[in-house]
Design an enzyme around this catalytic site. Structure first.
Site: not given
Length: 338
Positions: A57-60, A338
């Site tokens: 998920l983090y920054h796609r 997150r």
């Protein structure tokens, strides 16, 4: 750097875990320069740390790519953890066999590796039978693409259901949980940490600085600096981010931060280091996630793991942060993924 085994397993991780959510630009909230991210990873490894956590998920997905490039040539020395379940692009979400299989393959590709040391479910999926999830995860372990399994943001009841399901399907159980835990968020002490100990899970806690509130940067009655994390969140075009920042910058939390600053001053220490040392010393905590944006922040954070709080300081912090005063819905996971 001190090490500890993860729950009821043989996986040894450093007490300080390098979190990577700040590496990347996909949220429009951070300017995560890849060069600086590489320096942070270098400094962490040079300090003796071996545990790096990220998520698709983090920054796609950009964060996984940054971490993968930074670890080229030394992947085997790192306990690499990532998470799946959230949507990255249009391909769906959840803990179904279909989504998790696609998510794992995509993470392996972005990280430039053929295995993940600790693969974690990012959140509970009420729409997928937990038996399907645990059987799918066990297949990842049997294939050699994953070494250990964990989860994040599960309740105590969900942990129990997961471990029972793993047993029912003859699969691999979880060895870790990522819960939020700090001086301003102690809800996990009631049921979640005891459940982890009973079920043999290590706790890798995040949010130990309360989104930055416990660093002493924010004051009651004053607007946050626009360049600060809270300032950026309040100015972001994301309602969830704004709600999260407002929920953290309340009078109660800022009062805890003020008391923490007084304790830290008496010890001649930085408030952030004291907040991290308090969390690291709690029963059931295996590792503490750090989220530095720079090498300087990393070094300041790592100082906490050489700090032993005297009993009177711990007692004062316990009193200041009485969990009975912490809202049960204060987890920032529910507001900002997150």
């Amino acid at each position: 750097m001190h090490f500890q085994t993860m729950g009821r397993s043989g996986l040894r991780v450093s007490r300080a875990c390098l979190g990577t959510m700040n590496f990347g630009t996909g949220y429009g909230l951070a300017a995560g320069d890849e060069t600086e991210a590489g320096r942070v990873i270098d400094a962490y490894l040079d300090a003796g740390g071996n545990f790096i956590d990220t998520a698709d998920l983090y920054h796609r997905g950009e964060t996984e790519e940054i971490v993968g490039r930074a670890l080229r040539g030394r992947r085997e020395w790192v306990v690499l953890a990532t998470k799946g379940a959230m949507p990255v692009g249009p391909e769906g979400r959840g803990l179904s066999r279909r989504h998790l299989t696609r998510a794992l393959e995509a993470s392996l590709r972005r990280l430039g590796t053929d295995y993940i040391d600790l693969y974690q479910c990012h959140q509970w999926d009420p729409d997928t039978p937990i038996e399907e999830t645990m059987a799918t995860l066990d297949g990842f372990v049997r294939s050699g693409k994953v070494r250990y399994l964990g989860c994040s943001n599960f309740t105590a009841a969900q942990l129990v259901e997961s471990q029972w399901a793993a047993e029912r399907v003859g699969g691999t159980p979880f060895v870790s949980l990522q819960p939020q835990y700090s001086l301003i968020q102690r809800v996990v002490e009631a049921e979640i940490l005891p459940a982890c100990r009973r079920l043999g899970l290590g706790a890798v806690v995040y949010g130990a600085l309360g989104g930055g509130v416990l660093t002493g940067r924010y004051r009651r009655g004053e607007l946050p600096d626009p360049d600060s994390r809270m300032g950026r969140l309040l100015g972001a075009a994301m309602p969830g981010a704004t709600r999260w920042a407002e929920s953290l910058l309340n009078d109660r939390n800022l009062a805890v931060a003020e008391g923490l600053a007084e304790v830290a001053s008496g010890l001649g220490a930085d408030p952030a280091a004291v907040a991290l040392a308090w969390v690291a010393s709690r029963t059931g905590v295996t590792s503490v996630l750090l989220g530095p944006r720079s090498v300087g922040q990393l070094r300041e954070n790592l100082a906490a793991f050489d700090l032993t709080l005297p009993p009177e300081a711990t007692a004062r912090l316990d009193e200041l942060s009485d969990p009975a005063l912490t809202p049960a819905d204060g987890s920032f996971f529910h507001l900002v993924p997150r």
